[in-house]
Design a protein around this motif. Structure first.
Motif, PDB file in Angstrom:
ATOM      1  N   TYR A   1       0.835  -1.209   0.000  1.00 31.04           N
ATOM      2  CA  TYR A   1       0.000   0.000   0.000  1.00 31.04           C
ATOM      3  C   TYR A   1       0.873   1.263   0.000  1.00 31.04           C
ATOM      4  O   TYR A   1       0.568   2.247  -0.663  1.00 31.04           O
ATOM      5  CB  TYR A   1      -0.937   0.013   1.207  1.00 31.04           C
ATOM      6  CG  TYR A   1      -2.064  -0.991   1.113  1.00 31.04           C
ATOM      7  CD1 TYR A   1      -3.129  -0.794   0.236  1.00 31.04           C
ATOM      8  CD2 TYR A   1      -2.070  -2.140   1.896  1.00 31.04           C
ATOM      9  CE1 TYR A   1      -4.168  -1.714   0.146  1.00 31.04           C
ATOM     10  CE2 TYR A   1      -3.103  -3.063   1.820  1.00 31.04           C
ATOM     11  CZ  TYR A   1      -4.142  -2.841   0.938  1.00 31.04           C
ATOM     12  OH  TYR A   1      -5.166  -3.749   0.849  1.00 31.04           O
ATOM     13  N   SER A   2       1.961   1.203   0.756  1.00 30.49           N
ATOM     14  CA  SER A   2       2.853   2.356   0.841  1.00 30.49           C
ATOM     15  C   SER A   2       3.422   2.739  -0.525  1.00 30.49           C
ATOM     16  O   SER A   2       3.579   3.921  -0.841  1.00 30.49           O
ATOM     17  CB  SER A   2       3.976   2.033   1.826  1.00 30.49           C
ATOM     18  OG  SER A   2       4.928   3.050   1.847  1.00 30.49           O
ATOM     19  N   ARG A   3       3.716   1.726  -1.349  1.00 33.07           N
ATOM     20  CA  ARG A   3       4.209   2.019  -2.703  1.00 33.07           C
ATOM     21  C   ARG A   3       3.120   2.629  -3.571  1.00 33.07           C
ATOM     22  O   ARG A   3       3.407   3.385  -4.494  1.00 33.07           O
ATOM     23  CB  ARG A   3       4.797   0.761  -3.342  1.00 33.07           C
ATOM     24  CG  ARG A   3       6.135   0.408  -2.707  1.00 33.07           C
ATOM     25  CD  ARG A   3       6.903  -0.679  -3.436  1.00 33.07           C
ATOM     26  NE  ARG A   3       7.938  -1.181  -2.532  1.00 33.07           N
ATOM     27  CZ  ARG A   3       7.811  -2.247  -1.754  1.00 33.07           C
ATOM     28  NH1 ARG A   3       6.702  -2.974  -1.800  1.00 33.07           N
ATOM     29  NH2 ARG A   3       8.768  -2.597  -0.934  1.00 33.07           N
ATOM     30  N   VAL A   4       1.865   2.321  -3.251  1.00 28.99           N
ATOM     31  CA  VAL A   4       0.764   3.018  -3.929  1.00 28.99           C
ATOM     32  C   VAL A   4       0.742   4.492  -3.489  1.00 28.99           C
ATOM     33  O   VAL A   4       0.593   5.393  -4.322  1.00 28.99           O
ATOM     34  CB  VAL A   4      -0.593   2.334  -3.635  1.00 28.99           C
ATOM     35  CG1 VAL A   4      -1.751   3.181  -4.167  1.00 28.99           C
ATOM     36  CG2 VAL A   4      -0.633   0.933  -4.245  1.00 28.99           C
ATOM     37  N   PHE A   5       0.895   4.744  -2.168  1.00 27.04           N
ATOM     38  CA  PHE A   5       0.926   6.143  -1.684  1.00 27.04           C
ATOM     39  C   PHE A   5       1.893   6.979  -2.538  1.00 27.04           C
ATOM     40  O   PHE A   5       1.583   8.083  -2.954  1.00 27.04           O
ATOM     41  CB  PHE A   5       1.429   6.245  -0.236  1.00 27.04           C
ATOM     42  CG  PHE A   5       0.620   5.532   0.824  1.00 27.04           C
ATOM     43  CD1 PHE A   5      -0.659   5.057   0.576  1.00 27.04           C
ATOM     44  CD2 PHE A   5       1.165   5.360   2.098  1.00 27.04           C
ATOM     45  CE1 PHE A   5      -1.384   4.412   1.579  1.00 27.04           C
ATOM     46  CE2 PHE A   5       0.450   4.727   3.107  1.00 27.04           C
ATOM     47  CZ  PHE A   5      -0.815   4.243   2.852  1.00 27.04           C
ATOM     48  N   GLU A   6       3.088   6.404  -2.764  1.00 34.74           N
ATOM     49  CA  GLU A   6       4.169   7.144  -3.433  1.00 34.74           C
ATOM     50  C   GLU A   6       3.827   7.592  -4.844  1.00 34.74           C
ATOM     51  O   GLU A   6       4.304   8.621  -5.299  1.00 34.74           O
ATOM     52  CB  GLU A   6       5.423   6.259  -3.564  1.00 34.74           C
ATOM     53  CG  GLU A   6       6.153   6.030  -2.294  1.00 34.74           C
ATOM     54  CD  GLU A   6       7.543   5.454  -2.586  1.00 34.74           C
ATOM     55  OE1 GLU A   6       8.149   5.811  -3.622  1.00 34.74           O
ATOM     56  OE2 GLU A   6       8.010   4.639  -1.770  1.00 34.74           O
ATOM     57  N   VAL A   7       3.045   6.779  -5.554  1.00 40.83           N
ATOM     58  CA  VAL A   7       2.834   7.079  -6.977  1.00 40.83           C
ATOM     59  C   VAL A   7       1.572   7.895  -7.251  1.00 40.83           C
ATOM     60  O   VAL A   7       1.404   8.426  -8.345  1.00 40.83           O
ATOM     61  CB  VAL A   7       2.798   5.793  -7.850  1.00 40.83           C
ATOM     62  CG1 VAL A   7       4.106   5.033  -7.732  1.00 40.83           C
ATOM     63  CG2 VAL A   7       1.605   4.908  -7.521  1.00 40.83           C
TER      64      VAL A   7
END
Ligand SMILES: [Mn+2]
Length: 280
Positions: A137-143
């Motif tokens: 989920y955190s990698r989704v936040f980033e993009v």
């Protein structure tokens, strides 16, 4: 897309691998997007904070079906606080992936590792799954993109007007690709709040790095970027929306916040008027 379809049909119990797959598709969808996405139309409906309320998100799903010529912009804050955070986040990703041309998922201040760790999403995900799944989920936040813009028409982001910015190009030059918000301008775009007074900027009690923007800052920013109307979320108003600055700024909130709010989404109509649509 079998997985996306099953979520749209009500599958809320995803395996670790399915979350990895879904979040990977969402990352691929947005990883090369600019910070500010161009939107090709004025037929837009804006969705404010959902904060883990699946019932409201399911109501948005019905509006996406009904208004099938409209674009839909989610303004951020999908998880934290509410009862069904994981299910809500997954459904918004599925709605975006199944309608990639007309559904846009922006980043709110809660799409951040440090905020999600304090307000519930980290605990919900690590309890139900694991730390690895939280990192998906955190990698989704980033993009996730920060804003949408249509030249001579509209601008939208989660918080609002940042200090010392006078063009869309300056915002495009910033780096959002971090699990938190090290960039001060991006931080302000997801954290700032409006106030109906005629000043530029004041300190914001929410954070030492956030500001309150007044009518002078709003008017200058809208002239600088050439926009008529702005949409934002981030604050819970009892009627689910609130207008500011001669109705040129619209704030929308799309969850109940424990019954304090009558959740709404907001449709942009002719002549930059708005129609609020009820979610429950
Ligand atoms: Mn917020």
């Amino acid at each position: 897309m079998e997985l996306v379809r099953s979520i749209l049909e009500g599958n809320t119990k995803l395996s670790k691998d399915e979350i990895w797959q879904l979040s990977g598709m969402l990352q691929d969808h947005y990883r090369s997007s600019p910070n500010v996405l161009d939107i090709p139309t004025d037929n837009v409906i804006f969705i404010g904070d959902l904060h883990g309320e699946l019932q409201c998100t399911l109501a948005v799903q019905q509006y996406i079906k009904k208004y099938n010529k409209h674009h839909f912009v989610f303004l951020g804050d999908y998880a934290d606080r509410g009862p069904e955070q994981i299910e809500t986040f997954n459904l918004v990703m599925a709605l975006t992936l199944s309608n990639p041309k007309r559904v846009i998922m922006l980043r709110g201040n809660h799409e951040s590792d440090s905020v999600a760790t304090r307000y519930g999403f980290y605990n919900a995900v690590t309890r139900a799954y694991s730390f690895d799944v939280f990192k998906h989920y955190s990698r989704v936040f980033e993009v996730l993109p920060i804003a949408v813009y249509k030249h001579a028409s509209l601008f939208a982001c989660h918080g609002g007007v940042p200090e010392d910015i006078s063009s869309i190009a300056e915002i495009q030059g910033l780096n959002r690709r971090h699990p938190n918000f090290p960039d001060d301008i991006i931080f302000q775009m997801v954290w700032n709040d409006p106030k109906k007074n005629d000043f530029m900027f004041r300190p914001n009690p929410r954070s030492g790095r956030a500001r309150i923007f007044g009518k002078a800052a709003f008017t200058k920013f809208m002239e600088d970027i050439n926009a008529q109307v702005m949409f934002r979320a981030h604050e819970a108003f009892p009627q689910g929306y609130q207008t500011f600055f001669d109705n040129k700024l619209v704030s929308v909130f799309s969850s109940t916040s424990c019954t304090r709010v009558q959740p709404k989404i907001v449709r942009l109509c002719k002549d930059y008027t708005i129609e609020p649509l009820a979610l429950i």
